[in-house]
Design an enzyme around this catalytic site. Sequence first.
Site, PDB file in Angstrom:
ATOM      1  N   ARG A  23      85.841  20.883  63.614  1.00  0.00           N
ATOM      2  CA  ARG A  23      85.465  21.075  62.212  1.00  0.00           C
ATOM      3  C   ARG A  23      83.962  21.289  62.109  1.00  0.00           C
ATOM      4  O   ARG A  23      83.503  22.353  61.733  1.00  0.00           O
ATOM      5  CB  ARG A  23      85.941  19.876  61.370  1.00  0.00           C
ATOM      6  CG  ARG A  23      85.972  20.159  59.856  1.00  0.00           C
ATOM      7  CD  ARG A  23      84.632  19.912  59.198  1.00  0.00           C
ATOM      8  NE  ARG A  23      84.119  18.576  59.419  1.00  0.00           N
ATOM      9  CZ  ARG A  23      82.889  18.201  59.123  1.00  0.00           C
ATOM     10  NH1 ARG A  23      82.011  19.060  58.608  1.00  0.00           N
ATOM     11  NH2 ARG A  23      82.468  16.974  59.376  1.00  0.00           N
ATOM     12  N   ASP A  24      83.170  20.306  62.490  1.00  0.00           N
ATOM     13  CA  ASP A  24      81.717  20.447  62.392  1.00  0.00           C
ATOM     14  C   ASP A  24      81.214  21.543  63.324  1.00  0.00           C
ATOM     15  O   ASP A  24      80.251  22.249  63.014  1.00  0.00           O
ATOM     16  CB  ASP A  24      81.030  19.115  62.729  1.00  0.00           C
ATOM     17  CG  ASP A  24      79.718  18.930  61.982  1.00  0.00           C
ATOM     18  OD1 ASP A  24      78.990  19.914  61.828  1.00  0.00           O
ATOM     19  OD2 ASP A  24      79.432  17.805  61.559  1.00  0.00           O
ATOM     20  N   HIS A  27      80.422  25.179  62.110  1.00  0.00           N
ATOM     21  CA  HIS A  27      79.132  25.585  61.551  1.00  0.00           C
ATOM     22  C   HIS A  27      78.299  26.354  62.579  1.00  0.00           C
ATOM     23  O   HIS A  27      77.551  27.267  62.227  1.00  0.00           O
ATOM     24  CB  HIS A  27      78.329  24.345  61.121  1.00  0.00           C
ATOM     25  CG  HIS A  27      78.817  23.696  59.869  1.00  0.00           C
ATOM     26  ND1 HIS A  27      78.807  24.326  58.642  1.00  0.00           N
ATOM     27  CD2 HIS A  27      79.317  22.444  59.649  1.00  0.00           C
ATOM     28  CE1 HIS A  27      79.268  23.495  57.712  1.00  0.00           C
ATOM     29  NE2 HIS A  27      79.586  22.352  58.294  1.00  0.00           N
ATOM     30  N   SER A 177      73.771  13.776  57.221  1.00  0.00           N
ATOM     31  CA  SER A 177      74.005  15.224  57.213  1.00  0.00           C
ATOM     32  C   SER A 177      72.811  16.040  57.683  1.00  0.00           C
ATOM     33  O   SER A 177      72.973  17.147  58.198  1.00  0.00           O
ATOM     34  CB  SER A 177      74.384  15.676  55.798  1.00  0.00           C
ATOM     35  OG  SER A 177      75.401  14.874  55.258  1.00  0.00           O
ATOM     36  N   HIS A 204      78.516   9.043  60.761  1.00  0.00           N
ATOM     37  CA  HIS A 204      78.521  10.405  61.298  1.00  0.00           C
ATOM     38  C   HIS A 204      77.069  10.843  61.461  1.00  0.00           C
ATOM     39  O   HIS A 204      76.330  10.950  60.478  1.00  0.00           O
ATOM     40  CB  HIS A 204      79.260  11.322  60.306  1.00  0.00           C
ATOM     41  CG  HIS A 204      79.228  12.776  60.637  1.00  0.00           C
ATOM     42  ND1 HIS A 204      80.334  13.450  61.104  1.00  0.00           N
ATOM     43  CD2 HIS A 204      78.242  13.711  60.535  1.00  0.00           C
ATOM     44  CE1 HIS A 204      80.042  14.727  61.275  1.00  0.00           C
ATOM     45  NE2 HIS A 204      78.772  14.915  60.940  1.00  0.00           N
ATOM     46  N   HIS A 206      73.808  13.308  63.070  1.00  0.00           N
ATOM     47  CA  HIS A 206      73.333  14.602  63.572  1.00  0.00           C
ATOM     48  C   HIS A 206      72.076  14.369  64.399  1.00  0.00           C
ATOM     49  O   HIS A 206      71.376  13.368  64.233  1.00  0.00           O
ATOM     50  CB  HIS A 206      73.086  15.582  62.421  1.00  0.00           C
ATOM     51  CG  HIS A 206      74.338  16.246  61.930  1.00  0.00           C
ATOM     52  ND1 HIS A 206      74.744  17.479  62.373  1.00  0.00           N
ATOM     53  CD2 HIS A 206      75.295  15.819  61.086  1.00  0.00           C
ATOM     54  CE1 HIS A 206      75.891  17.799  61.800  1.00  0.00           C
ATOM     55  NE2 HIS A 206      76.257  16.800  61.009  1.00  0.00           N
TER      56      HIS A 206
END
Length: 346
Positions: A23-24, A27, A177, A204, A206
């Site tokens: 999913r991620d 991007h 995010s 989550h 990054h």
Amino acid sequence: MSEHLSELEGAGKTVMIYDATLRDGHHAVRHQLDAEQLRVYAQAADSAGVPVVEVGHGNGLGASCLQTGRARLSDDEMLSVVREALRNSRMAVFMLPGWGTAADLDKAIVHGADIVRIGTHCTESNLAERHLGLLRERGVETQGVLLMSHMASPQRLAQECARLAAYGANAVGIMDSAGHYLPADVRERITAIRHEVDVPVLFHGHNNLGMAVANSMAAVQAGADIIDSCARGFGAGAGNTQIEVLVPVLERMGFSTGIDLYGLLDAADIAERVLMSAPPAIDSVGVVSGLAGVFSGFKNRVLDVSRSEGVDMRDIFFELGRRQAVAGQEDLVVDVAQALQASQTA
């Protein structure tokens, strides 16, 4: 080795690893993964014992469009392929209210989604109430997650997570995010959330500032139960927490994941070979995006507009950060670039 690890701080506590690669990671490739790529990685993650595999457009169910990028496959195609590939792992989907609808959720359920995660901006958990209620009525396991969480205080995040739990979310938590956090930031926020809710807490991360694994460890040490990660960090911008690094670090600290290390390393190798032209790197764009506190998924859009408008991408990112741009506001990139260009020529 296990006897030695049990003496460490994890003391055998189980941490659920939530794999967002399919999913991620979308991007990073402008949402162009095909069916065979999805199938091959899903099978590898399943074989390694990864408990949850998430799949979909980078912005979730119903998000394929010109503004955020059209996916190669429809939601139906992606879910069908991954559901068939998974024998033991549970399949998860992600949805942002406004992009996806109740009809999209119903289709995901029909396709066998085991977990549905609903995301909202960090101060707008009320937008998830209807969808979480619908899913509760359907008897589906749900998670509520707050995006761009660096934009709110720990206390506000805790309040918003408590609302998500009250709406029926079986787990709640936050996304970094923009890759903006340092470990102390994460620890403070997860601790505050943990004090307010009785359901599992998720994080989550990054990797814009190189802190994704360290931040994930800080989350676990503060009481998080679910940690998101991706093979080779495959995800938006500078990438996500790297699953094949995270898991052995957790195990070394005494936490249990139930994932086979060799199988996980094999899956990561497969991901690098099959899903991406190169693993995510912390380049100048990633650093600036993290410092500015701008969603990592803006990277490709900012670079495209920077080139077409002749404006320094760093200036665009810092101005987007000043304006507190969030996912879904990609059209703002052009406005910002044109305003900067006008100011430079005035």
